[in-house]
Design a protein around this motif. Structure first.
Motif, mmCIF file in Angstrom:
data_model
loop_
_atom_site.group_PDB
_atom_site.id
_atom_site.type_symbol
_atom_site.label_atom_id
_atom_site.label_comp_id
_atom_site.label_asym_id
_atom_site.label_seq_id
_atom_site.Cartn_x
_atom_site.Cartn_y
_atom_site.Cartn_z
ATOM 1 N N GLY A 6 0.775 -1.221 0.000
ATOM 2 C CA GLY A 6 0.000 0.000 0.000
ATOM 3 C C GLY A 6 0.808 1.272 0.000
ATOM 4 N N ASP A 7 2.126 1.172 0.126
ATOM 5 C CA ASP A 7 2.991 2.351 0.128
ATOM 6 C C ASP A 7 3.691 2.492 -1.222
ATOM 7 O OD1 ASP A 7 2.377 2.900 2.784
ATOM 8 O OD2 ASP A 7 3.993 1.591 3.509
ATOM 9 N N PHE A 8 3.935 3.724 -1.612
ATOM 10 C CA PHE A 8 4.743 3.990 -2.813
ATOM 11 C C PHE A 8 6.187 4.192 -2.356
ATOM 12 C CE2 PHE A 8 6.466 6.848 -6.149
ATOM 13 C CZ PHE A 8 6.303 5.977 -7.232
ATOM 14 N N VAL A 9 7.084 3.306 -2.810
ATOM 15 C CA VAL A 9 8.462 3.285 -2.334
ATOM 16 C C VAL A 9 9.408 3.624 -3.470
ATOM 17 C CG1 VAL A 9 10.260 1.883 -1.244
ATOM 18 C CG2 VAL A 9 7.855 1.518 -0.664
ATOM 19 N N LYS A 10 10.352 4.475 -3.200
ATOM 20 C CA LYS A 10 11.357 4.862 -4.193
ATOM 21 C C LYS A 10 12.322 3.712 -4.437
ATOM 22 C CE LYS A 10 15.180 8.143 -4.866
ATOM 23 N NZ LYS A 10 15.923 9.278 -4.268
ATOM 24 N N LEU A 11 12.616 3.443 -5.712
ATOM 25 C CA LEU A 11 13.612 2.435 -6.082
ATOM 26 C C LEU A 11 14.972 3.098 -6.256
ATOM 27 C CD1 LEU A 11 11.628 0.373 -8.755
ATOM 28 C CD2 LEU A 11 11.967 -0.172 -6.344
ATOM 29 N N ASP A 12 16.010 2.417 -5.835
ATOM 30 C CA ASP A 12 17.342 2.994 -6.027
ATOM 31 C C ASP A 12 17.826 2.686 -7.438
ATOM 32 O OD1 ASP A 12 18.299 0.392 -6.081
ATOM 33 O OD2 ASP A 12 18.834 0.390 -3.966
ATOM 34 N N ASP A 13 19.055 3.115 -7.743
ATOM 35 C CA ASP A 13 19.565 2.963 -9.116
ATOM 36 C C ASP A 13 20.447 1.736 -9.267
ATOM 37 O OD1 ASP A 13 21.657 3.784 -7.608
ATOM 38 O OD2 ASP A 13 22.289 5.449 -8.904
ATOM 39 N N THR A 14 20.215 0.704 -8.416
ATOM 40 C CA THR A 14 21.017 -0.515 -8.508
ATOM 41 C C THR A 14 20.246 -1.640 -9.194
ATOM 42 O OG1 THR A 14 20.296 -1.220 -6.309
ATOM 43 C CG2 THR A 14 22.327 0.073 -6.444
ATOM 44 N N LEU A 15 19.192 -1.293 -9.925
ATOM 45 C CA LEU A 15 18.408 -2.309 -10.621
ATOM 46 C C LEU A 15 19.076 -2.711 -11.936
ATOM 47 C CD1 LEU A 15 14.798 -0.898 -10.172
ATOM 48 C CD2 LEU A 15 15.850 -2.771 -8.915
ATOM 49 N N LEU A 16 19.009 -4.000 -12.244
ATOM 50 C CA LEU A 16 19.514 -4.524 -13.510
ATOM 51 C C LEU A 16 18.372 -5.230 -14.228
ATOM 52 C CD1 LEU A 16 22.894 -6.095 -12.333
ATOM 53 C CD2 LEU A 16 22.578 -3.917 -13.502
ATOM 54 N N GLY A 17 18.374 -5.162 -15.540
ATOM 55 C CA GLY A 17 17.305 -5.790 -16.304
ATOM 56 C C GLY A 17 17.801 -6.915 -17.189
ATOM 57 N N ILE A 18 16.984 -7.952 -17.339
ATOM 58 C CA ILE A 18 17.236 -9.020 -18.308
ATOM 59 C C ILE A 18 16.137 -8.894 -19.358
ATOM 60 C CG2 ILE A 18 17.240 -11.504 -18.691
ATOM 61 C CD1 ILE A 18 18.528 -11.879 -16.003
ATOM 62 N N ASP A 19 16.512 -8.419 -20.527
ATOM 63 C CA ASP A 19 15.514 -8.178 -21.566
ATOM 64 C C ASP A 19 15.426 -9.377 -22.510
ATOM 65 O OD1 ASP A 19 17.646 -8.045 -23.318
ATOM 66 O OD2 ASP A 19 17.697 -5.863 -23.401
ATOM 67 N N PRO A 20 14.471 -9.383 -23.436
ATOM 68 C CA PRO A 20 14.248 -10.562 -24.282
ATOM 69 C C PRO A 20 15.178 -10.640 -25.494
ATOM 70 C CG PRO A 20 12.604 -8.924 -24.788
ATOM 71 C CD PRO A 20 13.420 -8.366 -23.646
ATOM 72 N N ASN A 21 16.433 -10.297 -25.313
ATOM 73 C CA ASN A 21 17.390 -10.323 -26.426
ATOM 74 C C ASN A 21 18.661 -11.057 -26.024
ATOM 75 O OD1 ASN A 21 15.970 -8.569 -28.426
ATOM 76 N ND2 ASN A 21 16.164 -7.057 -26.796
ATOM 77 N N VAL A 22 19.361 -11.539 -27.028
ATOM 78 C CA VAL A 22 20.655 -12.194 -26.846
ATOM 79 C C VAL A 22 21.633 -11.537 -27.806
ATOM 80 C CG1 VAL A 22 21.940 -14.353 -27.113
ATOM 81 C CG2 VAL A 22 19.642 -14.392 -26.120
ATOM 82 N N ASP A 23 22.856 -11.281 -27.354
ATOM 83 C CA ASP A 23 23.868 -10.665 -28.206
ATOM 84 C C ASP A 23 24.820 -11.699 -28.821
ATOM 85 O OD1 ASP A 23 23.012 -8.034 -27.792
ATOM 86 O OD2 ASP A 23 24.186 -7.845 -25.963
ATOM 87 N N ILE A 24 25.251 -12.646 -27.990
ATOM 88 C CA ILE A 24 26.250 -13.639 -28.415
ATOM 89 C C ILE A 24 25.826 -15.012 -27.913
ATOM 90 C CG2 ILE A 24 28.693 -14.309 -28.332
ATOM 91 C CD1 ILE A 24 28.394 -11.574 -29.526
#
Length: 304
Positions: free
Chosen positions: A150-168
């Protein structure tokens, strides 16, 4: 690489018994790689595997061609040998049990991570999937947040994402490059280009066909486009030797195309004066100028 076979392997994996490791890696200022390998929730393992499989399924019918330092062609994916990548063994070493860090990643390290690698252990052999890290940077003048209890909480900038792509993808001693730029950035291959360009320039020095060579060498190594071309030229060494041996043809090309290059010392050397000549001289060394058979049209390989 047989991509359809790869999809089949991924499809046949037992979701109840997946064996995978996830590594987040960065290159330290001393040139060494540091990898972190957190544990992965079993349900998340299945989700990651499905993301990877979907990305690979999309390229099953895409044509493949050999990797070229000077760039890829639209509509193709490239193949390469991991053994040709100088930093590959160092990266694998950072993921080994002797060096990998399995503790919690320090917050100060997260913003420095540059890529992640998913390693899948299968009966057919290990499969490695590399992807540049997606970072959620701060909004300019604001921030990201989420609702928690029920609270709105600030996220820090240490988030990492795994997106639906592959490079190698690396499997069975082969490398499949889905993103040309990512190969250079993940494996810091610019340093390798510089090293191979230096080797090519040593061969050019021995041929003794360019005046003011030291300045030419310095200017070549400070131009990324030229170092890529010289890297490719190292694999075309015989062609380059033939160009210098048939120097009368070089003079003919300079004349036909009106190149801003003077010929010196009884028509035996190209006169190097400044950086504006770099690309033309590199094209000459690569024998990139041509005349078409049908329309008798003059041109040159746009690759450099």
């Amino acid at each position: 690489m047989n991509v359809t076979n790869l999809v089949t392997i991924l499809t046949q994996l037992d979701d109840r018994d997946l064996d995978m490791r996830l590594y987040f890696t960065r290159k330290r200022p001393n040139g060494r790689y540091q990898s972190y390998s957190p544990t992965i929730d079993p349900d998340l393992q299945i989700e990651i595997k499905e993301i990877i499989k979907a990305a690979i399924e999309k390229i099953q019918d895409t044509a493949q061609r050999e990797f070229s330092p000077i760039g890829t062609i639209e509509g193709y994916i490239e193949t390469y040998s991991p053994n040709e990548v100088t930093s590959f063994d160092d990266i694998l070493e950072s993921m080994s049990e002797d060096f990998v860090n399995r503790q919690e990643i320090p917050p100060g390290e997260i913003s420095k991570l540059t890529f992640y690698c998913l390693k899948l252990y299968t009966e057919e052999g290990d499969i490695l999937f590399f992807r540049r890290v997606t970072k959620f940077n701060r909004l300019k003048g604001g921030f990201f947040g989420k609702f928690t209890n029920g609270d709105f909480v600030k996220l820090d900038d240490t988030l990492l994402g795994i997106d639906p792509n592959v490079d190698i993808v690396i499997y069975g001693g082969e490398m499949l490059i889905l993103n040309h730029i990512s190969l250079e950035r993940i494996f810091s291959i610019q340093e390798q280009y510089h090293e191979k360009a230096t080797q090519t320039l040593d061969l050019v020095r021995r041929a003794d066909r360019i005046t003011n060579f030291e300045q030419f060498r310095e200017d070549c190594l400070s131009d990324g486009r030229v170092t890529r071309a010289l890297t490719k030229l190292l694999n075309e060494e015989n062609n380059m030797h033939q160009v210098f041996e048939n120097f009368e043809n070089v003079i003919h090309v300079v004349d036909i195309f009106g190149l801003n290059i003077e010929i010196a010392e009884e028509n035996t050397k190209l006169v190097y004066e400044d950086k504006s000549q770099l690309l033309d001289i590199t094209r000459l060394m690569r024998d990139s100028f041509y005349r078409t058979l049908i329309n008798n049209r003059d041109g040159f390989d746009e690759g450099v």
